[in-house]
Design an enzyme around this catalytic site. Structure first.
Site, PDB file in Angstrom:
ATOM      1  N   HIS A 227       0.886  -1.168   0.000  1.00 30.39           N
ATOM      2  CA  HIS A 227       0.000   0.000   0.000  1.00 30.39           C
ATOM      3  C   HIS A 227       0.931   1.227   0.000  1.00 30.39           C
ATOM      4  O   HIS A 227       0.916   2.034   0.919  1.00 30.39           O
ATOM      5  CB  HIS A 227      -0.935  -0.044   1.209  1.00 30.39           C
ATOM      6  CG  HIS A 227      -2.154   0.823   1.084  1.00 30.39           C
ATOM      7  ND1 HIS A 227      -3.439   0.341   1.201  1.00 30.39           N
ATOM      8  CD2 HIS A 227      -2.294   2.146   0.854  1.00 30.39           C
ATOM      9  CE1 HIS A 227      -4.312   1.332   1.074  1.00 30.39           C
ATOM     10  NE2 HIS A 227      -3.631   2.448   0.856  1.00 30.39           N
TER      11      HIS A 227
ATOM     12  N   GLU B 293      -4.286  -0.489  -5.312  1.00 37.28           N
ATOM     13  CA  GLU B 293      -4.395   0.648  -6.216  1.00 37.28           C
ATOM     14  C   GLU B 293      -3.089   0.956  -6.966  1.00 37.28           C
ATOM     15  O   GLU B 293      -2.509   2.026  -6.787  1.00 37.28           O
ATOM     16  CB  GLU B 293      -4.859   1.898  -5.450  1.00 37.28           C
ATOM     17  CG  GLU B 293      -6.197   1.712  -4.751  1.00 37.28           C
ATOM     18  CD  GLU B 293      -6.693   2.991  -4.061  1.00 37.28           C
ATOM     19  OE1 GLU B 293      -6.024   4.025  -4.154  1.00 37.28           O
ATOM     20  OE2 GLU B 293      -7.759   2.936  -3.432  1.00 37.28           O
TER      21      GLU B 293
ATOM     22  N   ASN C 254     -11.776  -0.731  -5.022  1.00 31.47           N
ATOM     23  CA  ASN C 254     -11.907   0.449  -4.162  1.00 31.47           C
ATOM     24  C   ASN C 254     -12.694   1.494  -4.936  1.00 31.47           C
ATOM     25  O   ASN C 254     -12.323   1.854  -6.060  1.00 31.47           O
ATOM     26  CB  ASN C 254     -10.540   1.027  -3.796  1.00 31.47           C
ATOM     27  CG  ASN C 254      -9.740   0.080  -2.911  1.00 31.47           C
ATOM     28  OD1 ASN C 254     -10.248  -0.960  -2.488  1.00 31.47           O
ATOM     29  ND2 ASN C 254      -8.508   0.439  -2.631  1.00 31.47           N
TER      30      ASN C 254
ATOM     31  N   TYR D   5     -14.881   5.309  -4.610  1.00 31.72           N
ATOM     32  CA  TYR D   5     -15.276   6.497  -3.841  1.00 31.72           C
ATOM     33  C   TYR D   5     -16.254   7.383  -4.605  1.00 31.72           C
ATOM     34  O   TYR D   5     -17.226   7.859  -4.045  1.00 31.72           O
ATOM     35  CB  TYR D   5     -14.026   7.303  -3.429  1.00 31.72           C
ATOM     36  CG  TYR D   5     -13.213   6.555  -2.402  1.00 31.72           C
ATOM     37  CD1 TYR D   5     -13.481   6.700  -1.050  1.00 31.72           C
ATOM     38  CD2 TYR D   5     -12.230   5.645  -2.784  1.00 31.72           C
ATOM     39  CE1 TYR D   5     -12.776   5.977  -0.092  1.00 31.72           C
ATOM     40  CE2 TYR D   5     -11.529   4.914  -1.829  1.00 31.72           C
ATOM     41  CZ  TYR D   5     -11.807   5.084  -0.489  1.00 31.72           C
ATOM     42  OH  TYR D   5     -11.126   4.365   0.458  1.00 31.72           O
TER      43      TYR D   5
HETATM   44  O1  IFM Z   1      -6.700   6.861   2.061  1.00 33.73           O
HETATM   45  C1  IFM Z   1      -6.808   6.318   0.771  1.00 33.73           C
HETATM   46  C2  IFM Z   1      -6.277   4.900   0.745  1.00 33.73           C
HETATM   47  O2  IFM Z   1      -4.970   4.831   1.201  1.00 33.73           O
HETATM   48  C3  IFM Z   1      -6.326   4.363  -0.663  1.00 33.73           C
HETATM   49  N1  IFM Z   1      -7.629   4.530  -1.235  1.00 33.73           N
HETATM   50  C4  IFM Z   1      -8.263   5.809  -1.137  1.00 33.73           C
HETATM   51  C5  IFM Z   1      -8.242   6.299   0.304  1.00 33.73           C
HETATM   52  C6  IFM Z   1      -8.912   7.680   0.400  1.00 33.73           C
HETATM   53  O3  IFM Z   1      -8.231   8.602  -0.387  1.00 33.73           O
END
Ligand code: IFM
Length: 467
Positions: free
Chosen positions: A132, A177, A306, A308
């Site tokens: 990560h 990611e 992931n 958002y």
């Molecule tokens: O905080 C991050 C995470 O480390 C990776 N995905 C998105 C999150 C929010 O920006």
């Protein structure tokens, strides 16, 4: 008895998730651990980057973060109270193999053994992510992800971790990611190591795909047969502004360099033809060696997503430096409508449904897991110690409903991991953005459950959402 234990009997769920659905929370090492120079850990690219003036808001660093390294037991106890079935954490490469290629650090391994054992004792399934974004600085000094050797060092590190906790960690994610690691790290430079080169970004993306495949193969050889091996992508829900061919072409370009640059090598063993064409002015892709794409496409057991917010794009051009190698002169980003989070990201749960149902159609037979979803808001602990975060509750509720809808429409979604358990170091935004369902007072390290934590605990307890 805790406040959560004492909650009233939950009413019968109307929107029930399948039996065995995994209800988790997620974090990442650099964002919560702290103890940056303790017990043999050496610097990662994020230690260097956060110390570089102007790169992180307020000059914040992950030196202390949420002090999770010293508060492991308290944080596991918190998760036990919430009733999560799974916990997704990441391992700091420079903590377990300082410098990236040197001897293994026994104290680093001990920390993750304590974490895994503590989770298992609490009845929580550990889900480990190997990368990560905290690349050992020494490897960056040798080229980082633009150097193919880094992929081989990564596979060695995967094997070390499998040897240390492989008998107790059932799910392994190679990368989190990789788009961010490649394109924010090497393309527009807003993430560590802060390089700004389209060529470096594309090279890094390829070496991350290679690293994933090499590590997946190493894990498969070292782990028990029933272990789950996975990869997490932040797939972009891209929508054209209009049905005009130019806008649709802009969406195609972003899909190529944002999504298919990983999906095609990993699941089909090929590079997208249109991506190769779009990036011809940047590279001829000669850094892709024979056999690399076969390595990248070794079979895996699930795909993490992931999500958002969605992106709306039109024909135009983007500012430079850009994270969209080969597409920046053809695409502009338009603000998506609707309410926004503290990150200024639009709230739009349909985007999650779109991503899940797309994968249902394009990758039949591949189980899906939402490995991150959540939102930052301007939270504060009031004088009586309450943190009221109704917008986050609404965000989570709408996105879980989108997951439920995707399940009902045939997407094989096995779990949902809420980002994040704790307020933490939000990369270039430092501590200014709070994603946690548990509030952290960074001056005292006091943890306080937000209303969203109680809401999530109730959803888990009833196995679904109230109607
Ligand atoms: O905080 C991050 C995470 O480390 C990776 N995905 C998105 C999150 C929010 O920006």
């Amino acid at each position: 008895m805790t406040a959560l234990d004492a909650r009233p009997q939950a009413p019968a769920a109307v929107l029930r998730f399948p039996e065995g659905f995994r209800w988790g929370t997620a974090t990442a090492a650099y964002q919560i651990e702290g103890a940056a120079a303790e017990d043999g850990r050496t610097p990662s690219v994020w230690d260097t980057f956060s110390r570089t003036p102007g790169k992180v808001r307020n000059g914040d660093t992950g030196d202390i973060a949420a002090d999770h390294y010293h508060r492991l037991d308290e944080d596991i106890a918190l998760m036990r109270r919430l009733g999560v079935t799974d916990y997704r954490f990441s391992i700091a490469w420079p903590r377990v193999r300082p410098t990236g290629s040197g001897p293994v650090n026994a104290k680093g391994l001990d920390f993750y053994r304590r974490l895994v054992d503590g989770l298992l004792e609490a009845g929580i399934r550990p889900v480990a992510t190997l990368y990560h974004w905290d690349l050992p600085q020494e490897l960056e000094d040798e080229g980082g992800w633009t150097n193919r050797d880094t992929a081989y060092r990564f596979a060695e590190y995967a094997e070390i971790m499998a040897g240390a906790v492989g008998d107790r960690v059932a799910t392994w994610t190679t990368l989190n990611e990789p788009w961010c690691a490649a394109f924010l790290g090497y393309g527009n430079g807003v993430h560590a190591p802060g390089r700004t080169s389209d060529l470096d970004a594309l090279r890094a993306a390829h070496h991350l795909n290679l690293a994933h495949g090499l590590a997946a193969r190493a894990l498969r050889g070292a782990l028990p047969a029933e272990s789950e091996i996975s990869l997490t992508l932040n797939l972009h829900a891209v929508r054209p502004l209009s049905a005009a061919p130019e806008d649709r072409d802009a969406a195609r370009r972003i899909d190529a360099v944002g999504n298919r640059i990983f999906l095609d090598p990993v699941f089909h063993g090929r590079l997208p033809e249109d991506l190769v064409r779009d990036t011809a002015g940047v590279t001829d892709w000669s850094f892709v060696a024979d056999g690399d794409l076969a390595t990248a496409s070794v079979p895996i057991d699930s795909l993490g997503i992931n999500y958002y917010s969605p992106s709306v794009v039109a024909a135009g051009s983007s500012e430079s430096p850009s994270p969209w190698a080969g597409a920046e002169r053809h695409v502009r980003f338009e603000p998506a409508p609707g309410p926004r989070t503290a990150m200024d990201w639009p709230v739009d749960a349909d985007g999650l449904y779109e991503v899940l149902t797309r994968l249902r159609d394009e990758l039949p037979g591949v189980p899906l897991v939402v490995t991150e979803n959540g939102a930052a808001y301007e939270d504060y602990a009031d004088p009586s110690g309450n943190v009221k975060d109704p917008e986050r509750v609404a965000y989570l509720d709408s996105h879980l409903r989108a997951v439920h809808r995707a399940l009902a429409d045939g997407a094989d979604v096995r779990g949902y991991f809420l980002w994040s358990l704790l307020d933490n170091f939000e990369w270039a935004f430092g501590y200014s953005k709070r994603f946690g369902i548990v509030h952290v007072d960074f001056a005292t390290q006091r943890r306080t459950l937000k209303d969203s934590a109680r809401w999530y605990a109730e959803a888990i307890a009833r196995g679904g959402l109230e109607n």
